[in-house]
Scaffold this motif. Structure first.
Motif, PDB file in Angstrom:
ATOM      1  N   ALA A 168      -3.744  -5.097  -3.581  1.00 19.54           N
ATOM      2  CA  ALA A 168      -3.175  -3.919  -4.238  1.00 19.54           C
ATOM      3  C   ALA A 168      -1.653  -3.995  -4.277  1.00 19.54           C
ATOM      4  O   ALA A 168      -1.026  -3.652  -5.294  1.00 19.54           O
ATOM      5  CB  ALA A 168      -3.625  -2.649  -3.510  1.00 19.54           C
ATOM      6  N   TYR A 169      -1.048  -4.467  -3.208  1.00 22.24           N
ATOM      7  CA  TYR A 169       0.414  -4.559  -3.164  1.00 22.24           C
ATOM      8  C   TYR A 169       0.912  -5.589  -4.179  1.00 22.24           C
ATOM      9  O   TYR A 169       1.898  -5.348  -4.898  1.00 22.24           O
ATOM     10  CB  TYR A 169       0.861  -4.930  -1.760  1.00 22.24           C
ATOM     11  CG  TYR A 169       2.350  -4.944  -1.590  1.00 22.24           C
ATOM     12  CD1 TYR A 169       3.070  -3.758  -1.441  1.00 22.24           C
ATOM     13  CD2 TYR A 169       3.057  -6.146  -1.588  1.00 22.24           C
ATOM     14  CE1 TYR A 169       4.437  -3.761  -1.295  1.00 22.24           C
ATOM     15  CE2 TYR A 169       4.429  -6.166  -1.439  1.00 22.24           C
ATOM     16  CZ  TYR A 169       5.117  -4.974  -1.303  1.00 22.24           C
ATOM     17  OH  TYR A 169       6.482  -4.989  -1.159  1.00 22.24           O
ATOM     18  N   MET A 170       0.243  -6.737  -4.245  1.00 22.38           N
ATOM     19  CA  MET A 170       0.636  -7.743  -5.227  1.00 22.38           C
ATOM     20  C   MET A 170       0.434  -7.222  -6.647  1.00 22.38           C
ATOM     21  O   MET A 170       1.272  -7.439  -7.534  1.00 22.38           O
ATOM     22  CB  MET A 170      -0.176  -9.023  -5.006  1.00 22.38           C
ATOM     23  CG  MET A 170       0.131  -9.745  -3.712  1.00 22.38           C
ATOM     24  SD  MET A 170      -0.915 -11.187  -3.460  1.00 22.38           S
ATOM     25  CE  MET A 170      -0.479 -12.165  -4.893  1.00 22.38           C
ATOM     26  N   GLY A 171      -0.701  -6.534  -6.883  1.00 19.44           N
ATOM     27  CA  GLY A 171      -0.933  -5.976  -8.206  1.00 19.44           C
ATOM     28  C   GLY A 171       0.090  -4.930  -8.579  1.00 19.44           C
ATOM     29  O   GLY A 171       0.533  -4.853  -9.733  1.00 19.44           O
ATOM     30  N   ALA A 172       0.490  -4.113  -7.606  1.00 23.39           N
ATOM     31  CA  ALA A 172       1.484  -3.080  -7.883  1.00 23.39           C
ATOM     32  C   ALA A 172       2.815  -3.692  -8.291  1.00 23.39           C
ATOM     33  O   ALA A 172       3.509  -3.164  -9.174  1.00 23.39           O
ATOM     34  CB  ALA A 172       1.665  -2.185  -6.652  1.00 23.39           C
ATOM     35  N   ASN A 173       3.186  -4.812  -7.667  1.00 26.01           N
ATOM     36  CA  ASN A 173       4.463  -5.448  -8.000  1.00 26.01           C
ATOM     37  C   ASN A 173       4.395  -6.200  -9.327  1.00 26.01           C
ATOM     38  O   ASN A 173       5.287  -6.054 -10.180  1.00 26.01           O
ATOM     39  CB  ASN A 173       4.872  -6.413  -6.879  1.00 26.01           C
ATOM     40  CG  ASN A 173       5.475  -5.676  -5.695  1.00 26.01           C
ATOM     41  OD1 ASN A 173       6.655  -5.372  -5.664  1.00 26.01           O
ATOM     42  ND2 ASN A 173       4.639  -5.377  -4.710  1.00 26.01           N
ATOM     43  N   LEU A 174       3.348  -6.983  -9.502  1.00 29.47           N
ATOM     44  CA  LEU A 174       3.274  -7.810 -10.699  1.00 29.47           C
ATOM     45  C   LEU A 174       2.962  -6.987 -11.940  1.00 29.47           C
ATOM     46  O   LEU A 174       3.610  -7.148 -12.987  1.00 29.47           O
ATOM     47  CB  LEU A 174       2.209  -8.892 -10.502  1.00 29.47           C
ATOM     48  CG  LEU A 174       2.495  -9.910  -9.403  1.00 29.47           C
ATOM     49  CD1 LEU A 174       1.318 -10.864  -9.239  1.00 29.47           C
ATOM     50  CD2 LEU A 174       3.761 -10.692  -9.699  1.00 29.47           C
ATOM     51  N   VAL A 185      -5.945  -0.969  -9.868  1.00 32.36           N
ATOM     52  CA  VAL A 185      -7.255  -0.479  -9.414  1.00 32.36           C
ATOM     53  C   VAL A 185      -8.356  -1.428  -9.863  1.00 32.36           C
ATOM     54  O   VAL A 185      -9.253  -1.783  -9.087  1.00 32.36           O
ATOM     55  CB  VAL A 185      -7.502   0.936  -9.958  1.00 32.36           C
ATOM     56  CG1 VAL A 185      -8.871   1.432  -9.516  1.00 32.36           C
ATOM     57  CG2 VAL A 185      -6.399   1.889  -9.510  1.00 32.36           C
ATOM     58  N   ASP A 186      -8.294  -1.884 -11.124  1.00 32.15           N
ATOM     59  CA  ASP A 186      -9.289  -2.832 -11.627  1.00 32.15           C
ATOM     60  C   ASP A 186      -9.256  -4.135 -10.830  1.00 32.15           C
ATOM     61  O   ASP A 186     -10.311  -4.701 -10.502  1.00 32.15           O
ATOM     62  CB  ASP A 186      -9.020  -3.131 -13.098  1.00 32.15           C
ATOM     63  CG  ASP A 186      -8.960  -1.871 -13.951  1.00 32.15           C
ATOM     64  OD1 ASP A 186      -8.603  -0.807 -13.428  1.00 32.15           O
ATOM     65  OD2 ASP A 186      -9.280  -1.958 -15.147  1.00 32.15           O
ATOM     66  N   LEU A 187      -8.050  -4.611 -10.523  1.00 35.26           N
ATOM     67  CA  LEU A 187      -7.905  -5.864  -9.789  1.00 35.26           C
ATOM     68  C   LEU A 187      -8.545  -5.768  -8.414  1.00 35.26           C
ATOM     69  O   LEU A 187      -9.297  -6.667  -8.005  1.00 35.26           O
ATOM     70  CB  LEU A 187      -6.416  -6.207  -9.665  1.00 35.26           C
ATOM     71  CG  LEU A 187      -6.077  -7.467  -8.860  1.00 35.26           C
ATOM     72  CD1 LEU A 187      -6.675  -8.696  -9.515  1.00 35.26           C
ATOM     73  CD2 LEU A 187      -4.564  -7.617  -8.724  1.00 35.26           C
ATOM     74  N   VAL A 188      -8.269  -4.692  -7.707  1.00 36.48           N
ATOM     75  CA  VAL A 188      -8.850  -4.515  -6.372  1.00 36.48           C
ATOM     76  C   VAL A 188     -10.367  -4.412  -6.457  1.00 36.48           C
ATOM     77  O   VAL A 188     -11.104  -5.030  -5.676  1.00 36.48           O
ATOM     78  CB  VAL A 188      -8.249  -3.269  -5.692  1.00 36.48           C
ATOM     79  CG1 VAL A 188      -8.968  -2.966  -4.376  1.00 36.48           C
ATOM     80  CG2 VAL A 188      -6.766  -3.469  -5.429  1.00 36.48           C
TER      81      VAL A 188
END
Length: 359
Positions: A168-174, A185-188
């Motif tokens: 989630a942290y990586m998705g939030a940044n990228l 959310v989809d990624l997680v």
């Protein structure tokens, strides 16, 4: 030329000095003149024959005796034959590399054949137990379920929570840099439900329980308890392997579900506290809308296969232990490596299968 008395009392005093002189000198032949030697014993002959330096040149056999009595000749020959001889190592790197590769390949196919054979024997015994439930050892199975499942639940939950938070942290940044933070959310959801939860659980159980199965059964093998069970008429597979396989079959799907929930919870917490500020309600709504239930079942379907493979490999390696501690340690290591390798390989095969059928 040697002179005087060469015995254990006198010759030992010049041993070090002679050895140093022998090492400094360069020569290919040795001539001994013993005409002035008054007395020679085995110790003196051994010290004299050190001049041959056969620990360096094993083929240095060119030496002559002059003025020696028949007894001295015998002593010198015996001492020369007793000199240490270490042939120089032959460097055959390419050939040795091919030999090691061939041996490793042969061991791989032998292990694969033995594992598949053991798997067939297990399913035959397992089917017999299913048709005759009274043969199932309930107490052993319940105790093993506690060991495999309940004791492993905390570490599975904590690790899955951390993995979900990291994703989630990586998705939030990228994704946030592109303005698509909500897709985190989809990624997680996809990552935890389809792949990571079940794989993390299986790898943890492979490292924790497969090694324990191998160590337990291997210790029994070393103490000849398995031989005693065979003499008593007990089926080793039915007594030792089936309860462990059933324990893994029942607990790994539950641990997988726990890992899924923990991973999603980790992603939810990170989404809430990061600058994206995706509320838990929005996170769950997006998850329910975009991540279908079929992705949950994709992950859950893999769990029983991982469970069987982990149990079979752990038990087979334990039964293959010989009578030494070195064999036990080697088999425990092999058990963990093979179990993790099998888990990743089966997961890759499932990924290809689901891609082909469009799931």
């Amino acid at each position: 030329m040697a002179e005087g008395r060469w015995t254990v009392e006198t010759a030992s005093s010049v041993n070090d000095a002679l050895a140093a002189d022998f090492q400094k000198s360069t020569y290919v032949t040795v001539d001994y003149d013993l005409s002035a030697v008054e007395e020679l014993d085995t110790a003196g002959a051994y010290i004299l024959t050190r001049a041959l330096r056969m620990e360096i040149m094993c083929d240095m056999r060119d030496w002559q005796l002059h003025g020696a009595t028949p007894g001295q000749t015998v002593l010198m020959k015996v001492a020369a034959d007793s000199q240490p001889c270490t042939p120089p190592p032959q460097t055959r790197q390419f050939r040795d590399t091919l030999i090691r590769v061939g041996q490793a390949t042969s061991r791989f196919w032998d292990e694969l054949y033995a594992t598949i054979s053991f798997l067939g024997e297990f399913f035959a015994v397992f089917a017999r137990v299913l048709m005759q439930p009274r043969r199932l050892r309930i107490k052993s199975t319940v105790a093993l379920m506690e060991e495999v499942g309940l004791d492993a639940a905390p570490i599975v939950a904590v690790l899955s929570f951390a993995i979900g938070a990291v994703i989630a942290y990586m998705g939030a940044n990228l994704l946030g840099a592109l303005g698509f933070s909500v897709f985190m959310v989809d990624l997680v959801g996809f990552a935890m439900l389809r792949e990571l939860a079940v794989v993390i659980t299986a790898i943890l159980i492979a490292g924790r329980s497969a090694s324990a199965f191998t160590a337990q059964i291997g210790a029994m093998k070393m103490r000849q308890e398995i031989d005693a069970m065979t003499v008593m008429g007990l089926d080793t597979l039915e007594t030792l392997v089936v309860p462990r396989a059933i324990a893994c079959l029942l607990t790994i799907p539950i641990l997988t579900f726990l890992a899924m929930m923990s991973g999603i919870l980790g992603g939810l917490v990170v989404a809430w506290v990061t600058p994206t500020q995706i509320s838990p309600l929005l996170f769950l709504s997006r998850l329910q809308e975009m991540v279908g239930l079929q992705h949950f079942w994709v992950g859950m379907v893999k769990a029983p296969f991982f469970a069987i493979v982990i149990a079979i490999i752990g038990c087979r390696q334990g039964l293959a232990v010989k009578g030494s501690v070195e064999s036990l340690g080697s088999r425990v290591t092999t058990s963990v490596v093979q179990a993790i390798f099998a888990v990743i390989l089966i997961d890759a095969l499932f990924a290809i299968l689901f891609f082909q059928i469009g799931v």
